[in-house]
Design a protein around this motif. Structure first.
Motif, mmCIF file in Angstrom:
data_model
loop_
_atom_site.group_PDB
_atom_site.id
_atom_site.type_symbol
_atom_site.label_atom_id
_atom_site.label_comp_id
_atom_site.label_asym_id
_atom_site.label_seq_id
_atom_site.Cartn_x
_atom_site.Cartn_y
_atom_site.Cartn_z
ATOM 1 N N SER A 40 46.541 -63.023 -30.818
ATOM 2 C CA SER A 40 45.423 -63.765 -31.418
ATOM 3 C C SER A 40 44.763 -64.722 -30.435
ATOM 4 N N GLY A 41 45.334 -64.852 -29.238
ATOM 5 C CA GLY A 41 44.774 -65.758 -28.238
ATOM 6 C C GLY A 41 45.578 -67.015 -28.024
ATOM 7 N N SER A 91 45.513 -65.814 -16.223
ATOM 8 C CA SER A 91 45.956 -64.450 -16.477
ATOM 9 C C SER A 91 47.296 -64.499 -17.205
ATOM 10 N N SER A 92 47.619 -63.432 -17.926
ATOM 11 C CA SER A 92 48.905 -63.355 -18.606
ATOM 12 C C SER A 92 49.184 -61.909 -18.974
ATOM 13 N N GLU A 93 50.426 -61.599 -19.237
ATOM 14 C CA GLU A 93 50.856 -60.253 -19.625
ATOM 15 C C GLU A 93 51.719 -60.385 -20.864
ATOM 16 N N TYR A 94 51.077 -60.214 -22.034
ATOM 17 C CA TYR A 94 51.779 -60.310 -23.315
ATOM 18 C C TYR A 94 52.608 -61.590 -23.423
ATOM 19 N N GLY A 95 51.936 -62.698 -23.162
ATOM 20 C CA GLY A 95 52.558 -64.005 -23.308
ATOM 21 C C GLY A 95 53.214 -64.542 -22.054
ATOM 22 N N LYS A 96 53.390 -63.701 -21.039
ATOM 23 C CA LYS A 96 54.028 -64.135 -19.795
ATOM 24 C C LYS A 96 52.964 -64.612 -18.818
ATOM 25 N N ASP A 247 42.468 -75.827 -36.840
ATOM 26 C CA ASP A 247 42.080 -74.461 -36.509
ATOM 27 C C ASP A 247 41.228 -74.420 -35.246
ATOM 28 N N VAL A 248 41.518 -73.445 -34.394
ATOM 29 C CA VAL A 248 40.709 -73.187 -33.205
ATOM 30 C C VAL A 248 40.254 -71.733 -33.269
ATOM 31 N N ASP A 249 38.949 -71.525 -33.268
ATOM 32 C CA ASP A 249 38.398 -70.178 -33.266
ATOM 33 C C ASP A 249 38.457 -69.606 -31.853
ATOM 34 N N TYR A 250 39.081 -68.441 -31.737
ATOM 35 C CA TYR A 250 39.290 -67.852 -30.409
ATOM 36 C C TYR A 250 37.968 -67.538 -29.701
ATOM 37 N N ALA A 251 37.026 -66.979 -30.424
ATOM 38 C CA ALA A 251 35.739 -66.634 -29.809
ATOM 39 C C ALA A 251 35.032 -67.889 -29.297
ATOM 40 N N SER A 252 35.082 -68.964 -30.080
ATOM 41 C CA SER A 252 34.455 -70.222 -29.655
ATOM 42 C C SER A 252 35.177 -70.808 -28.446
ATOM 43 N N LEU A 253 36.504 -70.679 -28.429
ATOM 44 C CA LEU A 253 37.282 -71.172 -27.295
ATOM 45 C C LEU A 253 36.875 -70.445 -26.012
ATOM 46 N N CYS A 254 36.622 -69.148 -26.124
ATOM 47 C CA CYS A 254 36.195 -68.383 -24.950
ATOM 48 C C CYS A 254 34.786 -68.757 -24.517
ATOM 49 N N ARG A 255 33.891 -68.943 -25.477
ATOM 50 C CA ARG A 255 32.490 -69.245 -25.142
ATOM 51 C C ARG A 255 32.318 -70.663 -24.617
ATOM 52 N N GLU A 256 32.994 -71.627 -25.261
ATOM 53 C CA GLU A 256 32.803 -73.042 -24.938
ATOM 54 C C GLU A 256 34.143 -73.775 -24.868
ATOM 55 N N PRO A 257 34.956 -73.462 -23.877
ATOM 56 C CA PRO A 257 36.292 -74.071 -23.830
ATOM 57 C C PRO A 257 36.286 -75.595 -23.760
ATOM 58 N N PRO A 282 37.317 -73.856 -17.007
ATOM 59 C CA PRO A 282 36.198 -73.010 -16.583
ATOM 60 C C PRO A 282 35.075 -73.059 -17.621
ATOM 61 N N ALA A 283 33.885 -72.680 -17.219
ATOM 62 C CA ALA A 283 32.729 -72.752 -18.120
ATOM 63 C C ALA A 283 32.897 -71.850 -19.328
ATOM 64 N N SER A 284 33.509 -70.670 -19.147
ATOM 65 C CA SER A 284 33.690 -69.738 -20.258
ATOM 66 C C SER A 284 34.673 -68.653 -19.852
ATOM 67 N N PHE A 285 35.057 -67.850 -20.848
ATOM 68 C CA PHE A 285 35.922 -66.698 -20.629
ATOM 69 C C PHE A 285 35.290 -65.490 -21.314
ATOM 70 N N GLU A 286 35.656 -64.310 -20.851
ATOM 71 C CA GLU A 286 35.210 -63.085 -21.506
ATOM 72 C C GLU A 286 36.146 -62.820 -22.685
ATOM 73 N N PRO A 287 35.653 -62.869 -23.932
ATOM 74 C CA PRO A 287 36.537 -62.713 -25.091
ATOM 75 C C PRO A 287 37.027 -61.303 -25.309
ATOM 76 N N GLY A 288 36.453 -60.335 -24.631
ATOM 77 C CA GLY A 288 36.854 -58.950 -24.850
ATOM 78 C C GLY A 288 35.918 -58.259 -25.823
ATOM 79 N N PRO A 289 35.880 -56.947 -25.788
ATOM 80 C CA PRO A 289 34.970 -56.208 -26.660
ATOM 81 C C PRO A 289 35.425 -56.221 -28.119
ATOM 82 N N GLU A 290 34.462 -56.076 -29.022
ATOM 83 C CA GLU A 290 34.799 -55.987 -30.441
ATOM 84 C C GLU A 290 35.550 -54.702 -30.752
ATOM 85 N N LYS A 291 35.286 -53.674 -29.987
ATOM 86 C CA LYS A 291 35.968 -52.381 -30.169
ATOM 87 C C LYS A 291 36.651 -52.015 -28.863
#
Length: 315
Positions: A40-41, A91-96, A247-257, A282-291
Motif C-alpha cells: 500500500s506504500g 528504493s526498496s524490495e518488498y519492504g527491504k 490517514d495519508v493518501d499514497y497518491a498525494s504522498l507521491c505527488r506532493e511529499p 524530493p519534489a515528487s515520486f512516480e506513483p506507478g501506473p493504474e494498470k
C-alpha cells in the motif's frame, strides 16, 4: 560455539535493558506506527518519514542482530547514524531498504512478543502482563538510546493495533491509503515474483476467522486481503479512538511529499510528539501506473473488487 556466544550476548543484552531506568511512558510521546495492507506504500512513507524527520527507528544494522537488539541499538548509535542516513535512498524490495542504517520492518524483533504464522491477530488483553511489560520496557530503553521520538513500520502491526494501543496509550497510527485495485495488482505481482505463484498466499493473513483461506480463487483472496485489512484498521480506529489515527493518501504522498509531510508533522505535534526536520524530500515520486498487470488479470481483480463491494453493501 556460535550458539554459546549468541546466548551470552543475549544475556548481556537483557541485563542492559533491565538495568535501564524505567518510567511510566515515553519521554518524547508516541510511539508512532506506520500501518496499511501489504503493497500500500508503507515502505515509501517510512523511508520519507525517517529520512526527513529526526526519528528513532530500528535500522537494518540492528535488525540483523535480533538476539541482542539493545546492544545493537547502542552500537548503531555509536557507529554514527546520528541524525543522518546514508543519503536519501527511496528504493526498496518488498519492504527491504538499502543501506546499513536504512529503516527496517524488524519482523524478528516484534516476534519476541507477537505470534508468527497464520494466526497473527492479537486482541486486547491477549498478550499477557509479562510480555506487555517487557515490550514496554524495551521501547523505553530504545527511546533512551535513540534520544528522539520512535517510529516503526510493519504491516503485521495491522493485526496488533489493540494491543499496541493497550501497552502504549499515547501511540499514534499513520495509515497509508492507496486505491485497492492498485494494491491488489501489486500483491499479485509480488506473489508471482517471490516464486509462490498467484495461488500462493503472500504476507499478512486475513483477520479471524479466515486466516489464510485455501477455498478462495486468487482474485478474491487478494481483494479480501486488501479490503479486510483496511476494515480491521477502521474497526480498531473506532474502538481505540480515531483521534490517534492519521490517514495519508499514497497518491498525494507521491505527488506532493513535502506538503504531506508538513501535515503529518502538524498532526504529530497536536499529539505532543515534537519532531524536527532533517532534510527536505524530493519534489515528487512516480506513483506507478493504474494498470500494471495483464488485461485478463486486471479484469479478474476488478470483478472480485466489485463483488466484494456488492456483498458489503448487502450486509
Amino acid at each position: 560455539m556460535k550458539q554459546v556466544v549468541k546466548k551470552t550476548i543475549t544475556c548481556i543484552d537483557r541485563q542492559l535493558v533491565n538495568l535501564s531506568r524505567t518510567r511510566p511512558g515515553l519521554h518524547f510521546g508516541g510511539p508512532i506506527f506506520v500501518i496499511g495492507p501489504p503493497r500500500s506504500g508503507t515502505t515509501l512513507a517510512y523511508q520519507l518519514l525517517t529520512a526527513c524527520f529526526d526519528f528513532g527507528y530500528i535500522t537494518n544494522f540492528e535488525a540483523k542482530r535480533p538476539y541482542a537488539p539493545g546492544l545493537a541499538a547502542v552500537i548503531a548509535e555509536f557507529l554514527g547514524r546520528g541524525s543522518s542516513q546514508e543519503g536519501m535512498q527511496f528504493s526498496s524490495e518488498y519492504g527491504k531498504t538499502p543501506g546499513r542504517f536504512g529503516p527496517h520492518e524488524a519482523g524478528r524483533f516484534w516476534y519476541r512478543w507477537f505470534p508468527a504464522g497464520e494466526c497473527v491477530y492479537v486482541r486486547s488483553g491477549e498478550l499477557g502482563a509479562e510480555r506487555s511489560e517487557e515490550m514496554r520496557k524495551f521501547l523505553l530503553f530504545l527511546e533512551t538510546v535513540k534520544n528522539k521520538p520512535l517510529i516503526f513500520k510493519n504491516v503485521y502491526h495491522c493485526a496488533r493495533i489493540g494491543i499496541l494501543k493497550e501497552v502504549f496509550p499515547e501511540a499514534v497510527f499513520i495509515v497509508i491509503r492507496r486505491a485497492p485495485l492498485e494494491v491488489a495488482q501489486s500483491i499479485l505481482r509480488a506473489r508471482e515474483k517471490t516464486g509462490g505463484g498467484r495461488a500462493k498466499w503472500w504476507s499478512l493473513p486475513l483477520p479471524p476467522p479466515y486466516g489464510i483461506p485455501d477455498n478462495m480463487h486468487w482474485p478474491e483472496q487478494i481483494i479480501r486481503q486488501v479490503e479486510d485489512v483496511y476494515c480491521e484498521i477502521d474497526e480498531q480506529r473506532v474502538a481505540k479512538g480515531s483521534e490517534r489515527f492519521f490517514d495519508v493518501d499514497y497518491a498525494s504522498l507521491c505527488r506532493e511529499p513535502e506538503r504531506i509531510l508538513h501535515s503529518v508533522k502538524s498532526f504529530l505535534e497536536s499529539k505532543d510528539i515534537h519532531v524536527t526536520w532533517r532534510q527536505k524530500p524530493p519534489a515528487s515520486f512516480e506513483p506507478g501506473p493504474e494498470k500494471s498487470v495483464s488485461n485478463a488479470d486486471y479484469l479478474a481483480l476488478s470483478k472480485a473488487l466489485a463483488v466484494y463491494h456488492s456483498r458489503s453493501e448487502e450486509a
